[in-house]
Design a protein around this motif. Structure first.
Motif, mmCIF file in Angstrom:
data_model
loop_
_atom_site.group_PDB
_atom_site.id
_atom_site.type_symbol
_atom_site.label_atom_id
_atom_site.label_comp_id
_atom_site.label_asym_id
_atom_site.label_seq_id
_atom_site.Cartn_x
_atom_site.Cartn_y
_atom_site.Cartn_z
ATOM 1 N N TYR A 76 -5.555 -7.408 -2.445
ATOM 2 C CA TYR A 76 -4.711 -6.800 -3.526
ATOM 3 C C TYR A 76 -5.507 -5.995 -4.347
ATOM 4 C CZ TYR A 76 -1.862 -6.793 -7.461
ATOM 5 O OH TYR A 76 -1.063 -6.500 -8.714
ATOM 6 N N LYS A 77 -5.115 -4.808 -4.864
ATOM 7 C CA LYS A 77 -5.764 -3.872 -5.525
ATOM 8 C C LYS A 77 -5.055 -3.961 -7.163
ATOM 9 C CE LYS A 77 -8.286 -2.588 -2.066
ATOM 10 N NZ LYS A 77 -9.287 -3.197 -1.660
ATOM 11 N N CYS A 78 -6.016 -4.167 -8.150
ATOM 12 C CA CYS A 78 -5.575 -3.734 -9.247
ATOM 13 C C CYS A 78 -5.066 -2.459 -9.502
ATOM 14 C CB CYS A 78 -6.451 -4.317 -10.453
ATOM 15 S SG CYS A 78 -7.133 -6.077 -10.212
ATOM 16 N N LYS A 79 -4.327 -2.377 -10.895
ATOM 17 C CA LYS A 79 -3.869 -0.805 -11.351
ATOM 18 C C LYS A 79 -5.056 0.045 -11.294
ATOM 19 C CE LYS A 79 -1.545 1.380 -14.974
ATOM 20 N NZ LYS A 79 -0.672 1.041 -16.248
ATOM 21 N N GLY A 80 -4.661 1.052 -10.600
ATOM 22 C CA GLY A 80 -5.657 2.330 -10.391
ATOM 23 C C GLY A 80 -6.747 2.268 -9.542
ATOM 24 N N GLN A 81 -6.910 1.189 -8.936
ATOM 25 C CA GLN A 81 -8.051 0.849 -7.941
ATOM 26 C C GLN A 81 -7.630 1.282 -6.406
ATOM 27 O OE1 GLN A 81 -9.288 -3.114 -8.429
ATOM 28 N NE2 GLN A 81 -10.280 -2.824 -10.338
ATOM 29 N N GLY A 82 -6.412 0.983 -6.005
ATOM 30 C CA GLY A 82 -6.137 1.231 -4.701
ATOM 31 C C GLY A 82 -5.763 2.436 -4.298
ATOM 32 N N LYS A 83 -5.973 2.952 -3.031
ATOM 33 C CA LYS A 83 -5.356 4.432 -2.569
ATOM 34 C C LYS A 83 -3.771 4.249 -2.260
ATOM 35 C CE LYS A 83 -9.592 5.669 -0.737
ATOM 36 N NZ LYS A 83 -10.500 5.801 0.764
ATOM 37 N N ILE A 84 -2.996 4.946 -3.031
ATOM 38 C CA ILE A 84 -1.321 5.098 -2.760
ATOM 39 C C ILE A 84 -0.965 6.441 -2.389
ATOM 40 C CG2 ILE A 84 -0.720 2.849 -4.067
ATOM 41 C CD1 ILE A 84 -0.304 4.392 -6.523
ATOM 42 N N ASP A 85 0.172 6.338 -2.017
ATOM 43 C CA ASP A 85 0.881 7.688 -1.490
ATOM 44 C C ASP A 85 1.207 8.247 -2.748
ATOM 45 O OD1 ASP A 85 1.626 9.306 0.326
ATOM 46 O OD2 ASP A 85 3.631 8.489 0.480
ATOM 47 N N GLU A 86 1.206 9.631 -2.818
ATOM 48 C CA GLU A 86 1.941 10.528 -3.936
ATOM 49 C C GLU A 86 3.216 10.252 -4.517
ATOM 50 O OE1 GLU A 86 1.863 14.894 -4.441
ATOM 51 O OE2 GLU A 86 -0.136 14.672 -2.962
ATOM 52 N N THR A 87 4.001 9.848 -3.465
ATOM 53 C CA THR A 87 5.384 9.518 -3.757
ATOM 54 C C THR A 87 5.375 8.211 -4.417
ATOM 55 O OG1 THR A 87 5.874 10.569 -1.584
ATOM 56 C CG2 THR A 87 7.604 9.126 -2.949
ATOM 57 N N VAL A 88 4.735 7.291 -4.147
ATOM 58 C CA VAL A 88 4.433 5.926 -4.580
ATOM 59 C C VAL A 88 3.897 6.054 -6.257
ATOM 60 C CG1 VAL A 88 3.365 3.483 -4.568
ATOM 61 C CG2 VAL A 88 4.406 4.651 -2.573
ATOM 62 N N GLN A 89 3.087 6.786 -6.438
ATOM 63 C CA GLN A 89 2.475 7.237 -7.720
ATOM 64 C C GLN A 89 3.509 7.859 -8.594
ATOM 65 O OE1 GLN A 89 -0.483 6.145 -8.599
ATOM 66 N NE2 GLN A 89 -0.152 6.965 -10.726
ATOM 67 N N GLN A 90 4.184 8.788 -8.043
ATOM 68 C CA GLN A 90 5.451 9.141 -8.826
ATOM 69 C C GLN A 90 6.394 8.181 -9.323
ATOM 70 O OE1 GLN A 90 6.735 12.440 -6.387
ATOM 71 N NE2 GLN A 90 5.024 13.847 -7.184
ATOM 72 N N VAL A 91 6.862 7.379 -8.270
ATOM 73 C CA VAL A 91 7.867 6.474 -8.416
ATOM 74 C C VAL A 91 7.307 5.522 -9.511
ATOM 75 C CG1 VAL A 91 8.961 4.462 -7.584
ATOM 76 C CG2 VAL A 91 8.870 6.606 -6.305
ATOM 77 N N PHE A 92 5.889 5.022 -9.660
ATOM 78 C CA PHE A 92 5.533 4.270 -10.486
ATOM 79 C C PHE A 92 5.347 4.519 -11.790
ATOM 80 C CE2 PHE A 92 1.498 2.566 -12.796
ATOM 81 C CZ PHE A 92 2.049 1.404 -12.933
ATOM 82 N N GLN A 93 5.084 5.826 -11.777
ATOM 83 C CA GLN A 93 5.072 6.791 -13.572
ATOM 84 C C GLN A 93 6.608 6.801 -13.851
ATOM 85 O OE1 GLN A 93 3.335 10.436 -12.419
ATOM 86 N NE2 GLN A 93 1.057 9.545 -12.552
ATOM 87 N N LEU A 94 7.619 6.795 -13.174
ATOM 88 C CA LEU A 94 8.857 6.798 -13.576
ATOM 89 C C LEU A 94 8.965 5.531 -14.024
ATOM 90 C CD1 LEU A 94 10.919 9.251 -11.033
ATOM 91 C CD2 LEU A 94 10.426 9.560 -13.582
ATOM 92 N N ILE A 95 8.955 4.435 -13.026
ATOM 93 C CA ILE A 95 9.200 3.204 -13.727
ATOM 94 C C ILE A 95 8.261 2.675 -14.932
ATOM 95 C CG2 ILE A 95 8.706 0.808 -13.086
ATOM 96 C CD1 ILE A 95 9.500 1.717 -10.077
ATOM 97 N N GLU A 96 7.142 3.063 -15.087
ATOM 98 C CA GLU A 96 6.345 2.937 -16.250
ATOM 99 C C GLU A 96 7.007 3.306 -17.292
ATOM 100 O OE1 GLU A 96 1.758 2.393 -16.744
ATOM 101 O OE2 GLU A 96 2.175 4.027 -15.834
ATOM 102 N N LYS A 97 7.477 4.690 -17.289
ATOM 103 C CA LYS A 97 8.143 5.379 -18.313
ATOM 104 C C LYS A 97 9.440 4.780 -18.705
ATOM 105 C CE LYS A 97 10.053 10.365 -19.195
ATOM 106 N NZ LYS A 97 10.219 11.454 -18.662
#
Length: 164
Positions: free
Chosen positions: A77-98
């Motif tokens: 398990y990787k904490c926030k910002g530590q793991g390598k994730i796909d661009e799409t997953v990063q964009q989805v996370f940013q929208l959810i966080e927003k």
């Protein structure tokens, strides 16, 4: 000349005279018991008082955040910002966080599901998919839909035009 082995007699005083009262019979047993607590002073083995509990409550928030790094290493398990994730997953996370509030106990609370083999971002996306996140009060639209496949607002994954 052989000497007789001495036998301990607990009924004898220091001067050697025997006494048969009940108080003297209990005296050796009292020697093995813990000393009685004196008023005003705390015993070294006493339970903690409210004073020590108040000091523990005044700890900073950083002290309260416990990260079990060896457990996370074993379950990958990787904490926030530590793991390598796909661009799409990063964009989805940013929208959810927003648009949604991500709880501070997302990693600690087991109601959000298992963490094996994923990252914090994927864990938050899973919580969004299961409708476990509350919308932000500053959000314009109360029921904002975010597609977890194409990372666009306005529809959920089941209604995504790329998958239909």
């Amino acid at each position: 000349m052989a000497t007789k082995p001495r036998r301990l007699d607990f009924n004898q005083k220091a001067d050697g005279k025997g006494e048969s009262s009940a108080n003297n019979r209990k005296r050796p047993l009292d020697a093995f018991l813990s000393p009685k607590k004196k008023s005003g002073k705390e015993d070294a083995f006493s339970t903690p008082s409210k004073k020590t509990q108040l000091v523990a409550d005044k700890r900073s928030k950083k002290d309260e955040e416990y990260i079990p790094k060896y457990v996370y290493k074993n379950i990958d398990y990787k904490c926030k910002g530590q793991g390598k994730i796909d661009e799409t997953v990063q964009q989805v996370f940013q929208l959810i966080e927003k648009h949604f509030r991500i709880p501070s106990d997302l990693e600690q609370n087991r109601k959000f599901g298992p963490k094996s083999g994923i990252t914090f971002e994927e864990h938050a996306i899973r919580a969004y998919k299961l409708n476990m996140l509350e919308p932000r009060k500053s959000s314009d639209d109360q029921c904002i839909d975010i597609c977890t496949h194409c990372a666009k607002e306005g529809h959920k994954r089941d209604e995504c035009p790329e998958l239909v």
